[in-house]
Structures are given as C-alpha cells and as structure tokens.
Design a protein around this motif. Structure first.
Motif, PDB file in Angstrom:
ATOM      1  N   PHE A   1      97.494  -1.460  70.588  1.00 20.72           N
ATOM      2  CA  PHE A   1      98.404  -0.606  69.571  1.00 20.72           C
ATOM      3  C   PHE A   1      99.093   0.203  70.683  1.00 20.72           C
ATOM      4  O   PHE A   1      98.818   0.776  71.405  1.00 20.72           O
ATOM      5  CB  PHE A   1      97.742   0.208  68.695  1.00 20.72           C
ATOM      6  CG  PHE A   1      97.005  -0.649  67.542  1.00 20.72           C
ATOM      7  CD1 PHE A   1      95.888  -0.903  67.922  1.00 20.72           C
ATOM      8  CD2 PHE A   1      97.601  -0.697  66.481  1.00 20.72           C
ATOM      9  CE1 PHE A   1      94.955  -1.779  66.958  1.00 20.72           C
ATOM     10  CE2 PHE A   1      96.696  -1.448  65.353  1.00 20.72           C
ATOM     11  CZ  PHE A   1      95.399  -1.977  65.844  1.00 20.72           C
TER      12      PHE A   1
ATOM     13  N   TYR B   1     101.644   3.568  70.321  1.00 25.58           N
ATOM     14  CA  TYR B   1     102.148   4.601  69.549  1.00 25.58           C
ATOM     15  C   TYR B   1     102.986   5.842  70.379  1.00 25.58           C
ATOM     16  O   TYR B   1     102.813   5.622  71.598  1.00 25.58           O
ATOM     17  CB  TYR B   1     100.763   5.629  69.038  1.00 25.58           C
ATOM     18  CG  TYR B   1      99.821   5.032  67.956  1.00 25.58           C
ATOM     19  CD1 TYR B   1      98.885   4.102  68.328  1.00 25.58           C
ATOM     20  CD2 TYR B   1     100.321   5.255  66.719  1.00 25.58           C
ATOM     21  CE1 TYR B   1      98.311   3.446  67.230  1.00 25.58           C
ATOM     22  CE2 TYR B   1      99.413   4.602  65.616  1.00 25.58           C
ATOM     23  CZ  TYR B   1      98.542   3.833  65.809  1.00 25.58           C
ATOM     24  OH  TYR B   1      97.612   3.407  64.980  1.00 25.58           O
TER      25      TYR B   1
ATOM     26  N   GLN C   1     103.970   9.822  70.634  1.00 29.65           N
ATOM     27  CA  GLN C   1     103.858  10.970  70.156  1.00 29.65           C
ATOM     28  C   GLN C   1     104.654  11.916  70.786  1.00 29.65           C
ATOM     29  O   GLN C   1     104.555  12.208  72.037  1.00 29.65           O
ATOM     30  CB  GLN C   1     102.125  11.338  70.853  1.00 29.65           C
ATOM     31  CG  GLN C   1     101.734  12.594  70.272  1.00 29.65           C
ATOM     32  CD  GLN C   1     100.319  12.872  70.619  1.00 29.65           C
ATOM     33  OE1 GLN C   1      99.940  12.536  71.713  1.00 29.65           O
ATOM     34  NE2 GLN C   1      99.415  13.785  69.883  1.00 29.65           N
TER      35      GLN C   1
ATOM     36  N   GLY D   1     101.606  14.017  65.359  1.00 25.91           N
ATOM     37  CA  GLY D   1     100.872  13.030  65.448  1.00 25.91           C
ATOM     38  C   GLY D   1     101.132  11.637  65.937  1.00 25.91           C
ATOM     39  O   GLY D   1     102.306  11.571  66.024  1.00 25.91           O
ATOM     40  N   PRO D   2     100.480  10.817  66.630  1.00 21.89           N
ATOM     41  CA  PRO D   2     100.785   9.278  66.996  1.00 21.89           C
ATOM     42  C   PRO D   2     101.782   8.871  65.949  1.00 21.89           C
ATOM     43  O   PRO D   2     101.310   8.750  64.815  1.00 21.89           O
ATOM     44  CB  PRO D   2      99.515   8.883  67.154  1.00 21.89           C
ATOM     45  CG  PRO D   2      98.559  10.045  67.391  1.00 21.89           C
ATOM     46  CD  PRO D   2      98.822  10.960  66.667  1.00 21.89           C
TER      47      PRO D   2
ATOM     48  N   PHE E   1     103.289   5.126  65.015  1.00 20.00           N
ATOM     49  CA  PHE E   1     102.931   3.749  65.184  1.00 20.00           C
ATOM     50  C   PHE E   1     104.321   3.143  65.632  1.00 20.00           C
ATOM     51  O   PHE E   1     105.294   3.348  65.122  1.00 20.00           O
ATOM     52  CB  PHE E   1     102.412   3.107  64.081  1.00 20.00           C
ATOM     53  CG  PHE E   1     102.459   1.524  64.085  1.00 20.00           C
ATOM     54  CD1 PHE E   1     103.301   0.731  63.465  1.00 20.00           C
ATOM     55  CD2 PHE E   1     101.461   0.814  64.911  1.00 20.00           C
ATOM     56  CE1 PHE E   1     103.195  -0.612  63.497  1.00 20.00           C
ATOM     57  CE2 PHE E   1     101.359  -0.367  64.829  1.00 20.00           C
ATOM     58  CZ  PHE E   1     102.177  -1.317  64.325  1.00 20.00           C
TER      59      PHE E   1
ATOM     60  N   THR F   1     101.818  -3.582  67.315  1.00 19.36           N
ATOM     61  CA  THR F   1     100.491  -4.010  67.454  1.00 19.36           C
ATOM     62  C   THR F   1     100.774  -5.456  67.936  1.00 19.36           C
ATOM     63  O   THR F   1     101.471  -6.256  67.485  1.00 19.36           O
ATOM     64  CB  THR F   1      99.941  -4.222  66.051  1.00 19.36           C
ATOM     65  OG1 THR F   1      99.896  -2.993  65.200  1.00 19.36           O
ATOM     66  CG2 THR F   1      98.281  -4.793  66.194  1.00 19.36           C
TER      67      THR F   1
ATOM     68  N   LEU G   1     101.331   6.487  73.728  1.00 19.48           N
ATOM     69  CA  LEU G   1     100.123   5.930  74.038  1.00 19.48           C
ATOM     70  C   LEU G   1      99.808   4.582  73.603  1.00 19.48           C
ATOM     71  O   LEU G   1     100.416   3.941  72.814  1.00 19.48           O
ATOM     72  CB  LEU G   1      99.387   6.737  72.812  1.00 19.48           C
ATOM     73  CG  LEU G   1      99.421   8.442  72.972  1.00 19.48           C
ATOM     74  CD1 LEU G   1      98.899   9.058  71.614  1.00 19.48           C
ATOM     75  CD2 LEU G   1      99.024   8.907  74.046  1.00 19.48           C
TER      76      LEU G   1
ATOM     77  N   PHE H   1      91.847   5.069  72.810  1.00 20.28           N
ATOM     78  CA  PHE H   1      93.100   5.425  73.444  1.00 20.28           C
ATOM     79  C   PHE H   1      93.057   5.673  74.972  1.00 20.28           C
ATOM     80  O   PHE H   1      92.108   6.061  75.683  1.00 20.28           O
ATOM     81  CB  PHE H   1      93.759   6.697  72.836  1.00 20.28           C
ATOM     82  CG  PHE H   1      94.166   6.848  71.427  1.00 20.28           C
ATOM     83  CD1 PHE H   1      93.742   6.739  70.294  1.00 20.28           C
ATOM     84  CD2 PHE H   1      95.486   6.424  71.322  1.00 20.28           C
ATOM     85  CE1 PHE H   1      93.790   6.484  69.035  1.00 20.28           C
ATOM     86  CE2 PHE H   1      96.130   6.580  70.111  1.00 20.28           C
ATOM     87  CZ  PHE H   1      95.225   6.465  68.925  1.00 20.28           C
TER      88      PHE H   1
END
Lengths: 110, 112
Positions: free
Chosen positions: A34, A36, A38, A43-44, A46, A49, A87, A100
């Motif tokens: 994944f 992400y 930030q 928060g992360p 999305f 994937t 991330l 992570f």
C-alpha cells in the motif's frame, strides 16, 4: 523479521522535476503493498494497493509499480501541492495489520 | 465522501490518568484498527477488531490498553494508566471487506 525500508528519507524537487521513491521489503508471504500520503499532523491518506509483481497503478501525477522485492512511486512533473510524506506499508498473508516504512518526506519547490 | 473521524484532536493528560480516544469509523465498515505514531517514527499497529472482539494485537497493546465498540457507531481506545512513552499520534482506521484500510485524522496524546 519482516521489514519495510523506504528511500530516500527526504527528497527536494523543483516543480516539474520528475523522480521516484523506493520501498523495499523483506517479508514472508506478501498479500498486498500500500502507498499512503501523509500531510503534517494528519492521518495517512490512501493512494494505491498493489498485489502482484508487474502490477502498476496510476493516479494523476503518481504511478506505483511493484516487483518481487520493491515498489516504486514515480512522480511525474510534481507540483508544490504534492509535498507530503509518502508512506509504504505491507500486509502479510496471515494477518490484517499493516507494517509501515518510515516514509519519504517530499518537498516540491515552485 | 465518507471519512473516519476522531475526537479529540488533541488530548493532554497527566501521567497515571486514564484516557479514552474516540473514533467513528465509516458507517458500513466492519473491521476496525488502532495504530500509533510516535513523533518522528513509523506508524505502528496496535490492535484490530472485528465482530465485537479483538482479532489481533501487537506487543505494544498490553493490559493497559483496551478497545470497545460501545454502540453501532463508535470505536474507542482506552489507556488505563498513561505513561510518558504513550505520547504519540493515535490513528483509527476502518475497512469494509477487501484490504484497504482508511485512516482518520488522528488524536495527538500528550502525557505530562
């Protein structure tokens, strides 16, 4: 031990200067990888994937690719609003938890 | 677009006090998670919750931590007796089926 390593730790780009972020992993039984984004104090968020080697996903200026040992996040012609920490996280076959990496802090200057 | 929400955004507490961090997951999601991020460090998994029970927990999630889904919408993380090293950002995440977890904005916990 399952490990996720991201490089570089920090990257400074001029607006329009394309580059790639790397996520290498040493895990047993990868189920998914994944990406992400930030922003500071948030928060992360999305992005993508990826499930199997050779897979690619694209969204606007971002493209994520996956091999058997690493993933790349390619940023084409970045803009200042792409500045964030990116991330990478992996999920193993027998668990729901995300593991992570430490992230790559990207700064894009006008 | 539905989002995970968390309250409060910032919690300051004295060492040894109990805190409850609250999350409202996305409404049709079934799987719930707590992660934490100590300043400058990785995001770390704490616990996953499904069907009203813990499905997995990390070594960090010791007896001082507990989770609960007290009603149909909230998901809480309780720390019974806070320590200085509990200071971190705490993120709630949720998902429906499939693998993508969606994260909330986080609660910054400061233990003095």
């Amino acid at each position: 031990e399952d490990q996720v390593t991201q490089s570089p730790e920090a990257l400074r780009l001029q607006e329009g200067e394309s580059s790639s972020l790397n996520c290498s992993y040493t895990v047993s039984g990868l189920r998914g990888l994944f990406w992400y984004r930030q922003d500071p104090g948030k928060g992360p968020e999305f992005l993508f994937t990826l499930y199997s080697a050779g897979e690619e996903k694209e969204k606007e200026r971002l493209k994520a690719t996956l091999t058997k040992k690493e993933s790349f996040l390619h940023i084409t012609a970045p803009k200042p609003e792409d500045s964030a920490t990116y991330l990478c996280a992996v999920q193993l076959g027998n668990t729901d938890k995300l593991i992570f990496g430490t992230g790559t802090r990207l700064q894009v200057f006008p | 677009e539905p989002e995970v929400t968390q309250t409060p955004s910032h919690q300051v507490t004295q060492m040894g006090q109990e805190v409850i961090l609250r999350c409202v997951p996305i409404s049709n999601h079934l799987y719930f998670y707590w992660y934490r991020q100590i300043l400058g460090q990785k995001v770390e998994f704490l616990v996953s919750f499904y069907n009203n029970e813990i499905s997995e927990k990390s070594e960090i999630f010791d007896d001082q931590f507990s989770v609960e889904r007290p009603d149909g919408s909230n998901f809480t993380l309780k720390i019974r007796s806070t320590k200085l090293e509990d200071s971190a950002m705490y993120f709630c995440a949720s998902k429906r089926e499939g693998d993508t977890q969606y994260f909330g904005p986080g609660t910054r916990l400061t233990v003095l």
